[in-house]
Design a protein around this motif. Structure first.
Motif, PDB file in Angstrom:
ATOM      1  N   VAL A   3      -5.858   6.341   2.397  1.00  0.00           N
ATOM      2  CA  VAL A   3      -5.526   5.001   2.901  1.00  0.00           C
ATOM      3  C   VAL A   3      -5.268   4.082   1.718  1.00  0.00           C
ATOM      4  O   VAL A   3      -6.090   4.015   0.788  1.00  0.00           O
ATOM      5  CB  VAL A   3      -6.679   4.423   3.758  1.00  0.00           C
ATOM      6  N   CYS A   4      -4.150   3.371   1.737  1.00  0.00           N
ATOM      7  CA  CYS A   4      -3.831   2.479   0.621  1.00  0.00           C
ATOM      8  C   CYS A   4      -3.306   1.146   1.162  1.00  0.00           C
ATOM      9  O   CYS A   4      -2.433   1.119   2.030  1.00  0.00           O
ATOM     10  CB  CYS A   4      -2.777   3.130  -0.273  1.00  0.00           C
ATOM     11  N   GLY A   5      -3.867   0.044   0.658  1.00  0.00           N
ATOM     12  CA  GLY A   5      -3.382  -1.270   1.074  1.00  0.00           C
ATOM     13  C   GLY A   5      -4.499  -2.290   1.131  1.00  0.00           C
ATOM     14  O   GLY A   5      -5.540  -2.121   0.497  1.00  0.00           O
ATOM     15  N   ALA A   6      -4.271  -3.330   1.935  1.00  0.00           N
ATOM     16  CA  ALA A   6      -5.203  -4.462   1.949  1.00  0.00           C
ATOM     17  C   ALA A   6      -6.555  -4.075   2.544  1.00  0.00           C
ATOM     18  O   ALA A   6      -6.624  -3.353   3.537  1.00  0.00           O
ATOM     19  CB  ALA A   6      -4.591  -5.592   2.756  1.00  0.00           C
ATOM     20  N   GLY A  58       0.825  -1.219   0.000  1.00  0.00           N
ATOM     21  CA  GLY A  58       0.000   0.000   0.000  1.00  0.00           C
ATOM     22  C   GLY A  58       0.850   1.256   0.000  1.00  0.00           C
ATOM     23  O   GLY A  58       0.361   2.346  -0.290  1.00  0.00           O
ATOM     24  N   LEU A  59       2.141   1.117   0.313  1.00  0.00           N
ATOM     25  CA  LEU A  59       3.031   2.280   0.239  1.00  0.00           C
ATOM     26  C   LEU A  59       3.030   2.860  -1.184  1.00  0.00           C
ATOM     27  O   LEU A  59       3.274   4.057  -1.370  1.00  0.00           O
ATOM     28  CB  LEU A  59       4.460   1.867   0.643  1.00  0.00           C
ATOM     29  N   ALA A  60       2.746   1.997  -2.186  1.00  0.00           N
ATOM     30  CA  ALA A  60       2.858   2.434  -3.578  1.00  0.00           C
ATOM     31  C   ALA A  60       2.042   3.702  -3.853  1.00  0.00           C
ATOM     32  O   ALA A  60       2.605   4.729  -4.254  1.00  0.00           O
ATOM     33  CB  ALA A  60       2.425   1.304  -4.514  1.00  0.00           C
ATOM     34  N   GLY A  61       0.730   3.623  -3.639  1.00  0.00           N
ATOM     35  CA  GLY A  61      -0.128   4.768  -3.951  1.00  0.00           C
ATOM     36  C   GLY A  61       0.252   5.997  -3.137  1.00  0.00           C
ATOM     37  O   GLY A  61       0.180   7.128  -3.618  1.00  0.00           O
ATOM     38  N   LEU A  62       0.684   5.764  -1.899  1.00  0.00           N
ATOM     39  CA  LEU A  62       1.042   6.890  -1.022  1.00  0.00           C
ATOM     40  C   LEU A  62       2.335   7.544  -1.504  1.00  0.00           C
ATOM     41  O   LEU A  62       2.485   8.764  -1.472  1.00  0.00           O
ATOM     42  CB  LEU A  62       1.197   6.397   0.418  1.00  0.00           C
TER      43      LEU A  62
END
Ligand SMILES: Cc1cc2nc3c(=O)[nH]c(=O)nc-3n(C[C@H](O)[C@H](O)[C@H](O)COP(=O)(O)O)c2cc1C
Length: 455
Positions: A417-420, A330-334
């Motif tokens: 918020v980005c991730g699972a 989820g770090l990607a989008g952030l």
């Protein structure tokens, strides 16, 4: 000639050059944004062509697929001489529906049977009332995935509500299971019947382009979790534009499936960077997309894919603070958002990032530390769940900083918020509900200040 100058003058000159380069970059980014807006306005104006009363095409999309299909629907209707009004469902009022004669709804379902975030205002302000829609004929294209317990839940409930309000179906609801081409063909046939055309309307498929696999790097050797890879893809056919928050749609090796990944870079990086978790089953089989990207595709080889707009995860304009929360890939989008904010000179960024161990899973550590040192990140909270006896996650860091979260939101912060979906995003949602209160969190989402890219 530069050597002839004294050291002080050289330093001033160097500083001036850096400042000039910075201004040029900011102007480039601002210019791109103006061009994007103009292109959007042009597209909307083109749809108004044709004769007769416009068909309302409304969409509710979490990750952009419904929006793409609504756009293709609108283009197909316009091409056959039917004027169209294309709207995000968040911009549709009860008055619009009572005034319209024909309306098509292209809507997805997200979360666990939930409507996409941008549809919240419509649910409260329009579905919450019971307008008389007896003058309206409607069609629904419901997107979903039958592996979820509540298949096409929002499309079904919207369709039911329209009928309850007296609207008459133009045809049976078309449900699309995981992008099923046969269901999409049915939709095209329904559109053809609507416009009095032959078997199906002209339909513009989104075009995939060629991307070179420019490099990949194992980000977490020795991790107790699955392998995470940084993968860089460069467009072969010239520069491609996108906004932080957008997705990359990869065509898998077999050519018959696609996979979405959050983009971790900005166009100024000259390529799409992804953070990909390698999916591996117990018997050693590799995931279709991740295995191809992380292991099997040759470096320097060509892959097919495209950038996909994910408007519900774009950052709002302006200088208000950002609270960025994510775990694992989820770090990607952030990361894309932080890069965009750095280029805009906007530094009120607070990142909360979680993974398993500091020693092995601190993804993009040097970059995050450099951003903290330079002030691009005003605050960085890390949660390494396995580094102590008691498990600690981003939601625990969030709860511990409840006072600062409330203060930042009061200053106008947007929460990304980005991730699972399972675990992280639900637990973060529960923590935010406790910190801000459910009504305030709902209001934040409706105002576009609580945005999620969860999968
Ligand atoms: C996090 C997540 C949750 C989802 N939940 C559901 C669900 O509960 N029911 C369903 O039918 N489809 C579900 N889907 C599938 C989406 O509806 C489907 O992928 C759709 O094409 C997405 O369209 P969009 O990009 O316009 O949001 C979910 C997809 C994601 C990524």
């Amino acid at each position: 000639m530069i050597e002839a100058l004294d050291p002080q003058t050289r330093r001033v000159l160097a500083a001036a050059l850096v400042a000039l380069a910075w201004l040029a970059l900011c102007a480039l980014i601002a210019g791109r944004e103006v061009l994007r807006r103009r292109a959007r306005l042009r597209a909307v104006a083109d749809l108004a062509r044709g004769t007769g009363e416009p068909v309302l095409v409304a969409f509710a999309s979490q990750t952009g697929f419904a929006e793409d299909l609504a756009q293709a629907t609108a283009t197909a209707l316009t091409a056959s001489g039917t004027p169209v009004t294309l709207r995000d469902l968040s911009e549709v009022t009860a008055a619009d529906l009572t005034a319209a004669r024909r309306a098509l709804f292209v809507v997805s379902t997200t979360g666990e049977g939930d409507a996409p975030d941008p549809a919240r205002a419509f649910i409260r302000d329009v579905i919450g009332t019971r307008p008389d829609l007896s003058g309206l004929k409607h069609g629904v294209l419901a997107l979903g995935d039958s592996s979820y317990a509540q298949y096409c839940a929002f499309g079904r409930s919207l369709d039911g509500w329209l009928t309850d309000c007296g609207a008459q179906p133009l045809f049976d609801r078309v449900e699309v299971d995981d992008g099923d081409p046969a269901a999409l063909q049915t939709w095209r046939e329904r559109l053809a019947a609507l416009t009095g055309q032959g078997e199906a309307v002209a339909w513009t498929e989104p075009a995939h382009g060629a991307w070179r696999l420019a490099g990949r790097r194992h980000l977490n050797p020795g991790s107790p979790g699955g392998e995470a890879w940084s993968v860089r893809l460069e467009p072969v056919e010239g520069p491609v534009d996108w906004s932080a928050g957008d997705l990359f749609e990869l065509v898998t090796e077999t050519g018959d499936a696609t996979r979405d990944y959050s983009i971790a870079s900005v166009p100024e990086d000259g390529g799409v960077e992804l953070i990909v978790r390698l999916v591996q089953t117990e018997d050693g089989r590799l995931g279709l997309g991740s295995g191809w990207l992380c292991r099997l595709a040759p470096e320097g080889g060509i892959l097919q894919g495209r950038v996909r707009t994910n408007r519900s995860f774009h950052a709002p304009d302006g200088d208000a603070p950002l609270i960025l929360i994510g775990a694992g890939t989820g770090l990607a989008g952030l990361r894309a958002h932080i890069k965009a904010r750095a280029a805009q000179g906007r530094h009120r960024n607070w990142l909360l990032f979680g993974e398993r161990t500091l020693a092995h899973d601190y993804l993009h550590r040097e970059e995050l530390e450099a951003w903290t040192a330079s002030g691009v990140l005003q605050r960085l909270d890390l949660a390494f769940s396995r580094d102590q006896a008691e498990r600690i996650y981003v939601q625990d860091r969030l709860r511990a900083a409840a006072h600062e979260v409330r203060a930042s939101v009061a200053e106008g912060a947007t929460v990304l918020v980005c991730g699972a979906l399972e675990g992280m995003s639900q637990d973060v949602h529960a923590a935010l509900t406790d910190i801000l209160g459910a009504p305030a969190l709902d209001a934040l989402a409706e105002a576009g200040r609580y945005r999620r890219d969860v999968y």
